[in-house]
Design a protein around this motif. Structure first.
Motif, PDB file in Angstrom:
ATOM      1  N   LEU A 146       2.177  -0.337  35.812  1.00 19.17           N
ATOM      2  CA  LEU A 146       2.595   1.003  35.412  1.00 19.17           C
ATOM      3  C   LEU A 146       3.162   1.777  36.605  1.00 19.17           C
ATOM      4  CD1 LEU A 146       2.766   2.898  32.997  1.00 19.17           C
ATOM      5  CD2 LEU A 146       0.458   3.667  33.524  1.00 19.17           C
ATOM      6  N   ALA A 147       2.532   1.643  37.760  1.00 16.53           N
ATOM      7  CA  ALA A 147       3.045   2.297  38.970  1.00 16.53           C
ATOM      8  C   ALA A 147       4.438   1.766  39.309  1.00 16.53           C
ATOM      9  CB  ALA A 147       2.077   2.080  40.137  1.00 16.53           C
ATOM     10  N   GLU A 148       4.629   0.453  39.191  1.00 15.28           N
ATOM     11  CA  GLU A 148       5.955  -0.148  39.429  1.00 15.28           C
ATOM     12  C   GLU A 148       6.988   0.436  38.471  1.00 15.28           C
ATOM     13  OE1 GLU A 148       7.628  -2.526  41.205  1.00 15.28           O
ATOM     14  OE2 GLU A 148       5.999  -2.903  42.608  1.00 15.28           O
ATOM     15  N   ARG A 149       6.628   0.498  37.206  1.00 17.12           N
ATOM     16  CA  ARG A 149       7.545   1.001  36.183  1.00 17.12           C
ATOM     17  C   ARG A 149       7.881   2.471  36.432  1.00 17.12           C
ATOM     18  NH1 ARG A 149       5.454   0.799  30.136  1.00 17.12           N
ATOM     19  NH2 ARG A 149       5.524  -1.442  30.513  1.00 17.12           N
ATOM     20  N   MET A 150       6.870   3.257  36.748  1.00 17.43           N
ATOM     21  CA  MET A 150       7.088   4.692  36.957  1.00 17.43           C
ATOM     22  C   MET A 150       7.861   4.969  38.239  1.00 17.43           C
ATOM     23  SD  MET A 150       3.700   6.657  35.751  1.00 17.43           S
ATOM     24  CE  MET A 150       2.375   5.590  35.286  1.00 17.43           C
ATOM     25  N   TYR A 151       7.652   4.149  39.260  1.00 12.62           N
ATOM     26  CA  TYR A 151       8.318   4.361  40.540  1.00 12.62           C
ATOM     27  C   TYR A 151       9.835   4.365  40.363  1.00 12.62           C
ATOM     28  CZ  TYR A 151      10.061   3.562  45.242  1.00 12.62           C
ATOM     29  OH  TYR A 151      10.745   3.663  46.411  1.00 12.62           O
ATOM     30  N   ARG A 152      10.331   3.494  39.503  1.00 10.47           N
ATOM     31  CA  ARG A 152      11.778   3.405  39.272  1.00 10.47           C
ATOM     32  C   ARG A 152      12.355   4.713  38.735  1.00 10.47           C
ATOM     33  NH1 ARG A 152      10.793  -1.225  35.685  1.00 10.47           N
ATOM     34  NH2 ARG A 152       9.551  -2.527  37.023  1.00 10.47           N
ATOM     35  N   ASN A 153      11.534   5.506  38.067  1.00  5.72           N
ATOM     36  CA  ASN A 153      12.019   6.746  37.455  1.00  5.72           C
ATOM     37  C   ASN A 153      11.773   7.994  38.300  1.00  5.72           C
ATOM     38  OD1 ASN A 153      12.848   5.324  35.164  1.00  5.72           O
ATOM     39  ND2 ASN A 153      10.805   5.438  34.271  1.00  5.72           N
ATOM     40  N   ILE A 154      11.140   7.822  39.444  1.00  5.65           N
ATOM     41  CA  ILE A 154      10.888   8.966  40.324  1.00  5.65           C
ATOM     42  C   ILE A 154      12.098   9.135  41.221  1.00  5.65           C
ATOM     43  CG2 ILE A 154       9.442   9.863  42.192  1.00  5.65           C
ATOM     44  CD1 ILE A 154       7.085   8.490  40.854  1.00  5.65           C
ATOM     45  N   GLY A 155      12.611  10.331  41.259  1.00  6.09           N
ATOM     46  CA  GLY A 155      13.874  10.572  41.941  1.00  6.09           C
ATOM     47  C   GLY A 155      13.776  10.830  43.427  1.00  6.09           C
ATOM     48  N   THR A 156      12.660  10.556  44.049  1.00  5.48           N
ATOM     49  CA  THR A 156      12.521  10.847  45.469  1.00  5.48           C
ATOM     50  C   THR A 156      12.015   9.619  46.210  1.00  5.48           C
ATOM     51  OG1 THR A 156      11.474  12.296  47.084  1.00  5.48           O
ATOM     52  CG2 THR A 156      10.162  11.726  45.166  1.00  5.48           C
ATOM     53  N   LYS A 157      12.264   9.574  47.485  1.00  8.66           N
ATOM     54  CA  LYS A 157      11.762   8.493  48.327  1.00  8.66           C
ATOM     55  C   LYS A 157      10.670   8.991  49.275  1.00  8.66           C
ATOM     56  CE  LYS A 157      14.620   5.295  46.933  1.00  8.66           C
ATOM     57  NZ  LYS A 157      14.175   4.257  46.050  1.00  8.66           N
ATOM     58  N   ASP A 158      10.357  10.282  49.206  1.00  7.02           N
ATOM     59  CA  ASP A 158       9.308  10.856  50.034  1.00  7.02           C
ATOM     60  C   ASP A 158       7.966  10.259  49.612  1.00  7.02           C
ATOM     61  OD1 ASP A 158       8.007  12.703  51.866  1.00  7.02           O
ATOM     62  OD2 ASP A 158       7.392  13.792  50.050  1.00  7.02           O
ATOM     63  N   ILE A 159       7.310   9.549  50.528  1.00  4.28           N
ATOM     64  CA  ILE A 159       6.093   8.806  50.201  1.00  4.28           C
ATOM     65  C   ILE A 159       4.998   9.700  49.645  1.00  4.28           C
ATOM     66  CG2 ILE A 159       5.235   8.893  52.579  1.00  4.28           C
ATOM     67  CD1 ILE A 159       3.958   6.138  52.058  1.00  4.28           C
ATOM     68  N   LYS A 160       4.827  10.879  50.223  1.00  9.77           N
ATOM     69  CA  LYS A 160       3.759  11.776  49.762  1.00  9.77           C
ATOM     70  C   LYS A 160       4.019  12.235  48.331  1.00  9.77           C
ATOM     71  CE  LYS A 160       1.137  15.869  51.021  1.00  9.77           C
ATOM     72  NZ  LYS A 160       0.954  16.970  51.940  1.00  9.77           N
ATOM     73  N   GLU A 161       5.238  12.631  48.046  1.00 12.87           N
ATOM     74  CA  GLU A 161       5.590  13.099  46.711  1.00 12.87           C
ATOM     75  C   GLU A 161       5.512  11.976  45.679  1.00 12.87           C
ATOM     76  OE1 GLU A 161       9.224  15.466  44.456  1.00 12.87           O
ATOM     77  OE2 GLU A 161       9.261  15.284  46.641  1.00 12.87           O
ATOM     78  N   VAL A 162       5.974  10.788  46.068  1.00 12.06           N
ATOM     79  CA  VAL A 162       5.903   9.627  45.175  1.00 12.06           C
ATOM     80  C   VAL A 162       4.454   9.332  44.819  1.00 12.06           C
ATOM     81  CG1 VAL A 162       6.205   7.113  45.062  1.00 12.06           C
ATOM     82  CG2 VAL A 162       8.064   8.553  45.892  1.00 12.06           C
ATOM     83  N   LYS A 163       3.595   9.285  45.825  1.00 16.09           N
ATOM     84  CA  LYS A 163       2.185   8.968  45.585  1.00 16.09           C
ATOM     85  C   LYS A 163       1.506  10.036  44.728  1.00 16.09           C
ATOM     86  CE  LYS A 163       1.271   5.799  49.368  1.00 16.09           C
ATOM     87  NZ  LYS A 163       0.375   5.439  50.464  1.00 16.09           N
ATOM     88  N   GLN A 164       1.837  11.296  44.945  1.00 12.05           N
ATOM     89  CA  GLN A 164       1.250  12.377  44.133  1.00 12.05           C
ATOM     90  C   GLN A 164       1.655  12.237  42.662  1.00 12.05           C
ATOM     91  OE1 GLN A 164       2.607  15.915  46.163  1.00 12.05           O
ATOM     92  NE2 GLN A 164       0.652  16.187  47.224  1.00 12.05           N
TER      93      GLN A 164
END
Length: 160
Positions: A107-125
């Motif tokens: 699920l994290a893999e799938r959702m990561y593709r749809n997150i529009g940022t590469k900022d690690i902190k924002e992605v993880k949040q």
């Protein structure tokens, strides 16, 4: 007892089952809205005897479909099945093969593709919030996010 009433209740139950499998409690509740207790009891006995309603099979089907379609956690699936009137022992048997770590990672893999940022902190949040809403524990969510992020870094290093 009217044969017509029993036939109508059976027809109503079969119509409900034509859309998707259902728990015995779901069907019983729906039939109770339209028919008297004796008719519902006769119909439920018929459905169970002919194995048209089987909570064991329903729970397994529900768990598999919720993992396949939504990658839900075992705790979220447990909650849904209990709300549908399935007994705890049947629910626990149906959830034996649900792997929360694998589902959270996918699920994290799938959702990561749809997150529009590469900022690690924002992605993880963002990933953390979404995984928690899907019913995963804090530990499973955090480890899945870390594993997914590390595999992303490794695959980026290899492709460079």
């Amino acid at each position: 007892m009217s044969e017509k009433l029993t036939a109508a209740a059976k027809s109503s139950a079969l119509r409900l089952l034509s859309y998707r499998p259902r728990s015995a409690t779901e069907i019983q509740n729906r039939l109770s809205d339209k028919f008297d207790n004796e008719t519902v009891e006769i119909t439920m006995d018929w459905l169970i005897k002919d194995e048209l309603v089987n909570d064991d099979k329903f729970a397994i089907w529900w768990a598999e479909s919720r993992v396949r379609q939504k990658l839900l956690s075992s705790s979220m699936i447990r909650k849904e099945l209990l709300e549908k009137g399935v007994s705890l022992s049947i629910v626990n048997k149906a959830l034996i093969n649900v792997d929360d770590n694998l589902n959270a990672y996918q699920l994290a893999e799938r959702m990561y593709r749809n997150i529009g940022t590469k900022d690690i902190k924002e992605v993880k949040q963002k990933l953390y919030g979404r995984l928690i809403r899907k019913g995963f524990s804090t530990g499973v969510a955090l480890s899945s996010i870390d594993n997914m992020w590390n595999s992303r870094i490794e695959s980026d290093e290899i492709s460079l």
